[in-house]
Motif scaffolding. Structure first.
Motif, mmCIF file in Angstrom:
data_model
loop_
_atom_site.group_PDB
_atom_site.id
_atom_site.type_symbol
_atom_site.label_atom_id
_atom_site.label_comp_id
_atom_site.label_asym_id
_atom_site.label_seq_id
_atom_site.Cartn_x
_atom_site.Cartn_y
_atom_site.Cartn_z
ATOM 1 N N LEU A 83 0.962 -1.256 -0.096
ATOM 2 C CA LEU A 83 -0.075 -0.069 0.142
ATOM 3 C C LEU A 83 0.751 1.088 -0.015
ATOM 4 N N SER A 84 1.938 1.169 0.805
ATOM 5 C CA SER A 84 2.990 2.402 0.771
ATOM 6 C C SER A 84 3.522 2.544 -0.661
ATOM 7 N N THR A 85 3.849 1.624 -1.380
ATOM 8 C CA THR A 85 4.477 1.546 -2.688
ATOM 9 C C THR A 85 3.525 2.079 -3.534
ATOM 10 N N VAL A 86 2.067 1.595 -3.457
ATOM 11 C CA VAL A 86 1.069 2.216 -4.264
ATOM 12 C C VAL A 86 0.723 3.552 -4.042
ATOM 13 N N ALA A 87 0.807 3.889 -3.004
ATOM 14 C CA ALA A 87 0.646 5.504 -2.496
ATOM 15 C C ALA A 87 1.748 6.378 -2.993
ATOM 16 N N LEU A 88 2.860 5.874 -2.846
ATOM 17 C CA LEU A 88 4.118 6.544 -3.424
ATOM 18 C C LEU A 88 3.959 6.900 -4.794
ATOM 19 N N THR A 89 3.601 5.593 -5.506
ATOM 20 C CA THR A 89 3.506 5.723 -7.101
ATOM 21 C C THR A 89 2.235 6.690 -7.477
ATOM 22 N N ILE A 90 1.281 6.568 -6.748
ATOM 23 C CA ILE A 90 0.205 7.457 -7.105
ATOM 24 C C ILE A 90 0.629 8.845 -6.869
ATOM 25 N N GLU A 116 -5.693 16.219 -4.246
ATOM 26 C CA GLU A 116 -6.646 16.264 -5.279
ATOM 27 C C GLU A 116 -6.515 14.847 -6.195
ATOM 28 N N ARG A 117 -5.173 14.367 -6.040
ATOM 29 C CA ARG A 117 -5.273 12.910 -6.691
ATOM 30 C C ARG A 117 -6.175 12.029 -5.711
ATOM 31 N N ILE A 118 -5.958 11.952 -4.423
ATOM 32 C CA ILE A 118 -6.782 11.181 -3.436
ATOM 33 C C ILE A 118 -8.412 11.445 -3.946
ATOM 34 N N ARG A 119 -8.737 12.749 -3.966
ATOM 35 C CA ARG A 119 -10.080 12.780 -4.519
ATOM 36 C C ARG A 119 -10.597 12.245 -5.859
ATOM 37 N N GLU A 120 -9.555 12.393 -6.588
ATOM 38 C CA GLU A 120 -9.974 11.659 -8.128
ATOM 39 C C GLU A 120 -9.927 10.282 -7.939
ATOM 40 N N TYR A 121 -9.245 9.450 -7.027
ATOM 41 C CA TYR A 121 -9.463 8.274 -6.848
ATOM 42 C C TYR A 121 -10.865 7.961 -6.056
ATOM 43 N N VAL A 122 -11.156 8.613 -4.982
ATOM 44 C CA VAL A 122 -12.390 8.457 -4.667
ATOM 45 C C VAL A 122 -13.666 8.740 -5.407
ATOM 46 N N THR A 123 -13.482 9.604 -6.107
ATOM 47 C CA THR A 123 -14.403 9.946 -7.312
ATOM 48 C C THR A 123 -14.639 8.758 -8.108
ATOM 49 N N LEU A 145 -0.458 13.456 -16.953
ATOM 50 C CA LEU A 145 -0.557 12.061 -16.162
ATOM 51 C C LEU A 145 -1.869 11.937 -15.195
ATOM 52 N N ALA A 146 -1.792 13.107 -14.620
ATOM 53 C CA ALA A 146 -3.093 13.164 -13.614
ATOM 54 C C ALA A 146 -4.480 12.780 -14.312
ATOM 55 N N GLN A 147 -4.301 13.045 -15.600
ATOM 56 C CA GLN A 147 -5.731 12.850 -16.382
ATOM 57 C C GLN A 147 -5.892 11.525 -16.843
ATOM 58 N N GLU A 148 -4.930 10.715 -16.768
ATOM 59 C CA GLU A 148 -4.930 9.248 -17.289
ATOM 60 C C GLU A 148 -6.354 8.879 -16.533
ATOM 61 N N PRO A 149 -6.853 7.773 -17.142
ATOM 62 C CA PRO A 149 -8.155 7.047 -16.318
ATOM 63 C C PRO A 149 -7.627 6.210 -15.109
ATOM 64 N N ILE A 150 -8.300 6.291 -14.197
ATOM 65 C CA ILE A 150 -7.910 5.805 -12.751
ATOM 66 C C ILE A 150 -8.234 4.266 -12.921
ATOM 67 N N PRO A 151 -7.406 3.475 -12.646
ATOM 68 C CA PRO A 151 -7.676 1.922 -12.681
ATOM 69 C C PRO A 151 -8.554 1.656 -11.239
ATOM 70 N N CYS A 152 -9.726 1.184 -11.266
ATOM 71 C CA CYS A 152 -10.257 0.848 -9.891
ATOM 72 C C CYS A 152 -10.569 -0.814 -9.670
ATOM 73 N N GLU A 153 -9.727 -1.347 -8.923
ATOM 74 C CA GLU A 153 -10.054 -2.765 -8.519
ATOM 75 C C GLU A 153 -11.158 -2.835 -7.557
ATOM 76 N N LYS A 154 -11.267 -1.877 -6.700
ATOM 77 C CA LYS A 154 -12.269 -2.039 -5.832
ATOM 78 C C LYS A 154 -12.358 -0.553 -5.056
ATOM 79 N N PRO A 155 -13.592 -0.596 -4.339
ATOM 80 C CA PRO A 155 -13.835 0.691 -3.655
ATOM 81 C C PRO A 155 -12.662 0.972 -2.614
#
Length: 107
Positions: free
Chosen positions: A5-12, A49-56, A22-32
């Motif tokens: 999760l830390s690696t994913v967070a750092l990558t995001i 802003e990026r976290i909000r994009e993932y939440v949305t 890059l921030a406008q690339e589609p966001i891959p969602c595996e799960k909520p």
């Protein structure tokens, strides 16, 4: 698991910071997102802003209680992020279903 999760967070965070394109690339969602996912992203310094994009895009799997809201605000979550979580989370059930309610739904 935390390392992943830390690696994913750092990558995001890096992707969000590198380029607006890059921030406008589609966001891959595996799960909520879980509360833990959002906590890890905030602690890793991912741009809100990026976290909000993932939440949305992905939604959240938890009901935003006052306790959870307090914990997220303590980590720096803004009103905008809290509002996005509230909007994309499941609708809280006013009362649990009883046996009769379930029977009626199944008919």
């Amino acid at each position: 698991m935390r390392l992943i999760l830390s690696t994913v967070a750092l990558t995001i965070g890096l992707l969000g910071a590198l380029s607006p394109v890059l921030a406008q690339e589609p966001i891959p969602c595996e799960k909520p997102l879980s509360e833990s996912d959002i906590t890890d992203l905030l602690q890793a310094g991912v741009l809100e802003e990026r976290i909000r994009e993932y939440v949305t895009a992905c939604g959240v799997e938890f009901v935003l209680t006052s306790e959870i809201e307090t914990r997220l605000r303590a980590l720096g979550a803004s009103e905008e992020l809290i509002a996005a979580i509230r909007e994309k989370g499941p609708i809280p059930c006013e009362k649990p279903l009883n046996e009769q309610d379930i029977t009626e739904l199944l008919q």
